[in-house]
Design a protein around this motif. Structure first.
Motif, PDB file in Angstrom:
ATOM      1  N   GLU A  21      -5.868   0.698  -7.753  1.00 46.40           N
ATOM      2  CA  GLU A  21      -6.891   1.009  -6.762  1.00 46.40           C
ATOM      3  C   GLU A  21      -7.264  -0.288  -6.068  1.00 46.40           C
ATOM      4  O   GLU A  21      -7.571  -1.284  -6.725  1.00 46.40           O
ATOM      5  CB  GLU A  21      -8.100   1.646  -7.428  1.00 46.40           C
ATOM      6  N   SER A  22      -7.216  -0.304  -4.760  1.00 46.05           N
ATOM      7  CA  SER A  22      -7.470  -1.533  -3.993  1.00 46.05           C
ATOM      8  C   SER A  22      -8.885  -2.057  -4.185  1.00 46.05           C
ATOM      9  O   SER A  22      -9.104  -3.267  -4.223  1.00 46.05           O
ATOM     10  CB  SER A  22      -7.219  -1.282  -2.505  1.00 46.05           C
ATOM     11  N   SER A  23      -9.851  -1.176  -4.330  1.00 43.53           N
ATOM     12  CA  SER A  23     -11.248  -1.606  -4.421  1.00 43.53           C
ATOM     13  C   SER A  23     -11.607  -2.164  -5.798  1.00 43.53           C
ATOM     14  O   SER A  23     -12.376  -3.114  -5.903  1.00 43.53           O
ATOM     15  CB  SER A  23     -12.186  -0.446  -4.084  1.00 43.53           C
ATOM     16  N   ARG A  80      -2.249   0.839  -4.042  1.00 48.79           N
ATOM     17  CA  ARG A  80      -1.029   0.082  -3.778  1.00 48.79           C
ATOM     18  C   ARG A  80      -0.156   0.157  -5.024  1.00 48.79           C
ATOM     19  O   ARG A  80      -0.653   0.292  -6.141  1.00 48.79           O
ATOM     20  CB  ARG A  80      -1.335  -1.354  -3.390  1.00 48.79           C
ATOM     21  N   ALA A  83       0.844  -1.202   0.000  1.00 46.53           N
ATOM     22  CA  ALA A  83       0.000   0.000   0.000  1.00 46.53           C
ATOM     23  C   ALA A  83       0.877   1.248   0.000  1.00 46.53           C
ATOM     24  O   ALA A  83       1.929   1.290   0.642  1.00 46.53           O
ATOM     25  CB  ALA A  83      -0.909   0.000   1.212  1.00 46.53           C
ATOM     26  N   PRO A 140       1.773   4.728   1.258  1.00 50.17           N
ATOM     27  CA  PRO A 140       1.486   5.492   2.478  1.00 50.17           C
ATOM     28  C   PRO A 140       0.730   6.787   2.162  1.00 50.17           C
ATOM     29  O   PRO A 140       0.963   7.430   1.140  1.00 50.17           O
ATOM     30  CB  PRO A 140       2.873   5.807   3.043  1.00 50.17           C
ATOM     31  N   GLY A 141      -0.203   7.146   3.030  1.00 49.47           N
ATOM     32  CA  GLY A 141      -0.958   8.374   2.863  1.00 49.47           C
ATOM     33  C   GLY A 141      -2.222   8.221   2.042  1.00 49.47           C
ATOM     34  O   GLY A 141      -2.961   9.179   1.852  1.00 49.47           O
ATOM     35  N   THR A 142      -2.485   7.012   1.538  1.00 49.63           N
ATOM     36  CA  THR A 142      -3.699   6.792   0.740  1.00 49.63           C
ATOM     37  C   THR A 142      -4.725   5.961   1.498  1.00 49.63           C
ATOM     38  O   THR A 142      -5.725   5.543   0.905  1.00 49.63           O
ATOM     39  CB  THR A 142      -3.370   6.095  -0.591  1.00 49.63           C
ATOM     40  N   GLU A 143      -4.484   5.738   2.790  1.00 45.86           N
ATOM     41  CA  GLU A 143      -5.387   4.939   3.635  1.00 45.86           C
ATOM     42  C   GLU A 143      -5.671   3.565   3.013  1.00 45.86           C
ATOM     43  O   GLU A 143      -6.771   3.033   3.127  1.00 45.86           O
ATOM     44  CB  GLU A 143      -6.709   5.674   3.907  1.00 45.86           C
ATOM     45  N   GLY A 144      -4.693   3.023   2.320  1.00 44.23           N
ATOM     46  CA  GLY A 144      -4.836   1.697   1.726  1.00 44.23           C
ATOM     47  C   GLY A 144      -5.637   1.647   0.450  1.00 44.23           C
ATOM     48  O   GLY A 144      -5.874   0.576  -0.102  1.00 44.23           O
ATOM     49  N   SER A 145      -6.078   2.808  -0.070  1.00 47.97           N
ATOM     50  CA  SER A 145      -6.884   2.793  -1.301  1.00 47.97           C
ATOM     51  C   SER A 145      -6.041   2.580  -2.550  1.00 47.97           C
ATOM     52  O   SER A 145      -6.561   2.176  -3.584  1.00 47.97           O
ATOM     53  CB  SER A 145      -7.683   4.091  -1.434  1.00 47.97           C
TER      54      SER A 145
END
Length: 139
Positions: free
Chosen positions: A66-68, A50, A41, A43-48
């Motif tokens: 995008e993680s989603s 990677r 991930a 950093p600074g993207t709240e895991g959204s």
């Protein structure tokens, strides 16, 4: 100043604010992603986001997923788009030219001028008439 330009002055503060916010944000996201290990991930993207795992053939490109959704984004492209959007807004803000004239600017539009009583060279932006303005004047 053109009537269309005067009408667009109402949204100019919002454009300037947005361009000034997005350009450094895109540059910072690119720097952070480049320092991130692929597959982890950003950093600074709240895991959204990677950092995408890519082959060596991808070269200089830094991709994020995008993680989603799994959608891939080219971060250098996004940073470049934010930069040129900032440049376009600044040219419009500082010169007052019409958007049609902005699209016709090239490096040939910038000329050097040295006034007779001054040894300093000044860069000038020389925006010529657009095709639309030429057509209106010939009618």
């Amino acid at each position: 100043m053109d009537q269309c330009t005067r009408e667009h002055l109402l949204v100019l503060p919002a454009l300037v604010s947005t361009a000034n916010r997005l350009r450094p944000a895109a540059a910072e996201l690119l720097r952070t992603a480049q320092a991130t290990v692929p597959g982890t991930a950003i950093p600074g993207t709240e895991g959204s986001l990677r950092r995408a795992v890519t082959s060596k053939a991808a070269g200089r490109f830094t991709w994020a997923e995008e993680s989603s959704t799994g959608r891939r984004r080219s971060l250098p492209f996004e940073e470049e788009e934010a930069f040129w959007a900032f440049v376009a807004v600044e040219v419009l803000r500082l010169t007052g030219i019409r958007k049609e004239e902005l699209l016709e600017l090239t490096h040939h539009s910038i000329t050097d001028r040295t006034p007779a009583n001054d040894a300093t060279v000044h860069d000038l932006l020389a925006a010529g008439l657009s095709r639309r303005a030429i057509g209106a004047n010939s009618a």
